[in-house]
Design a protein around this motif. Structure first.
Motif, PDB file in Angstrom:
ATOM      1  N   ARG A  22      -4.839  -2.357  23.936  1.00  0.00           N
ATOM      2  CA  ARG A  22      -5.538  -1.136  23.364  1.00  0.00           C
ATOM      3  C   ARG A  22      -4.010  -0.804  22.872  1.00  0.00           C
ATOM      4  N   PRO A  23      -3.975  -0.602  21.419  1.00  0.00           N
ATOM      5  CA  PRO A  23      -2.637  -0.291  20.661  1.00  0.00           C
ATOM      6  C   PRO A  23      -2.194   1.080  21.144  1.00  0.00           C
ATOM      7  N   SER A  24      -0.869   1.334  21.223  1.00  0.00           N
ATOM      8  CA  SER A  24      -0.352   2.530  21.478  1.00  0.00           C
ATOM      9  C   SER A  24       0.868   2.709  20.715  1.00  0.00           C
ATOM     10  N   PRO A  25       1.425   3.854  20.503  1.00  0.00           N
ATOM     11  CA  PRO A  25       2.715   3.869  19.730  1.00  0.00           C
ATOM     12  C   PRO A  25       3.811   3.067  20.304  1.00  0.00           C
ATOM     13  N   ASP A  44      -8.639   4.093  17.638  1.00  0.00           N
ATOM     14  CA  ASP A  44      -7.939   4.952  17.023  1.00  0.00           C
ATOM     15  C   ASP A  44      -7.523   4.049  15.841  1.00  0.00           C
ATOM     16  N   SER A  45      -8.011   4.430  14.496  1.00  0.00           N
ATOM     17  CA  SER A  45      -7.628   3.693  13.451  1.00  0.00           C
ATOM     18  C   SER A  45      -6.074   3.676  13.280  1.00  0.00           C
ATOM     19  N   GLU A  50      -0.847   0.979  12.892  1.00  0.00           N
ATOM     20  CA  GLU A  50       0.572   0.896  13.275  1.00  0.00           C
ATOM     21  C   GLU A  50       0.716  -0.448  13.962  1.00  0.00           C
ATOM     22  N   ALA A  51      -0.101  -1.032  14.800  1.00  0.00           N
ATOM     23  CA  ALA A  51       0.048  -2.347  15.687  1.00  0.00           C
ATOM     24  C   ALA A  51       0.055  -3.503  14.554  1.00  0.00           C
ATOM     25  N   ASP A  79     -13.738  -0.491   6.836  1.00  0.00           N
ATOM     26  CA  ASP A  79     -13.417  -1.485   5.805  1.00  0.00           C
ATOM     27  C   ASP A  79     -12.147  -2.105   5.627  1.00  0.00           C
ATOM     28  N   SER A  80     -10.937  -0.869   5.209  1.00  0.00           N
ATOM     29  CA  SER A  80      -9.967  -1.393   4.879  1.00  0.00           C
ATOM     30  C   SER A  80      -9.156  -1.907   6.102  1.00  0.00           C
TER      31      SER A  80
END
Length: 109
Positions: A22-25, A44-45, A50-51, A79-80
Motif C-alpha cells: 500500500r503506497p505511502s509517502p 489513494d490516487s 507518487e509511488a 484511466d490516466s
C-alpha cells in the motif's frame, strides 16, 4: 495528525516474487531490486502516482523496469493511472495474468 502506514507482503507465485504494498509517502523503491514485480493497492490516487513516479524515475534499471500492477478491490480507478502501469489485478487470488505479463517484460531484457 495521522501517519499513513505502508503495508508490505511478499508473495511467491509461479517462481516469481511479487511485492504487494500500500503506497505511502515514505515508500522507498530501492527494495524492489529483490522482486520480479509489484502489486500496488489502489486506495489513494495521489500516493499511487507518487509511488509510480519513484519507481519509473529511479536510477537503477532493475527498479525502473519493474512491472507494476494495481490491485483493484475497491472499484473506480482513474484511466490516466491505469495507463501508467502494466496491468490491473481484480483480486490477489489469481496472479496468472501478472505472472505472464512479468515474464514477457523481463524476457525482453
Amino acid at each position: 495528525m495521522s501517519e499513513e502506514i505502508e503495508v508490505q507482503e511478499k508473495i511467491e507465485f509461479d517462481d516469481l516474487k511479487f511485492l504487494r504494498f500500500r503506497p505511502s509517502p515514505s515508500f522507498n523503491p530501492d527494495i524492489l531490486e529483490d522482486y520480479d514485480a509489484v502489486i500496488m493497492e489502489y486506495l489513494d490516487s495521489h500516493n499511487v502516482l507518487e509511488a509510480i513516479h519513484k519507481i519509473r524515475s529511479h536510477n537503477e534499471k532493475l527498479v525502473y523496469i519493474t512491472p507494476i500492477f494495481l490491485l483493484n478491490e475497491g472499484g473506480y480507478m482513474k484511466d490516466s493511472i491505469i495507463e501508467m502501469v502494466d496491468g490491473v489485478i481484480p483480486n490477489i487470488m489469481n496472479l496468472d495474468y501478472a505472472a505472464a505479463t512479468t515474464r514477457k517484460i523481463t524476457s525482453r531484457l
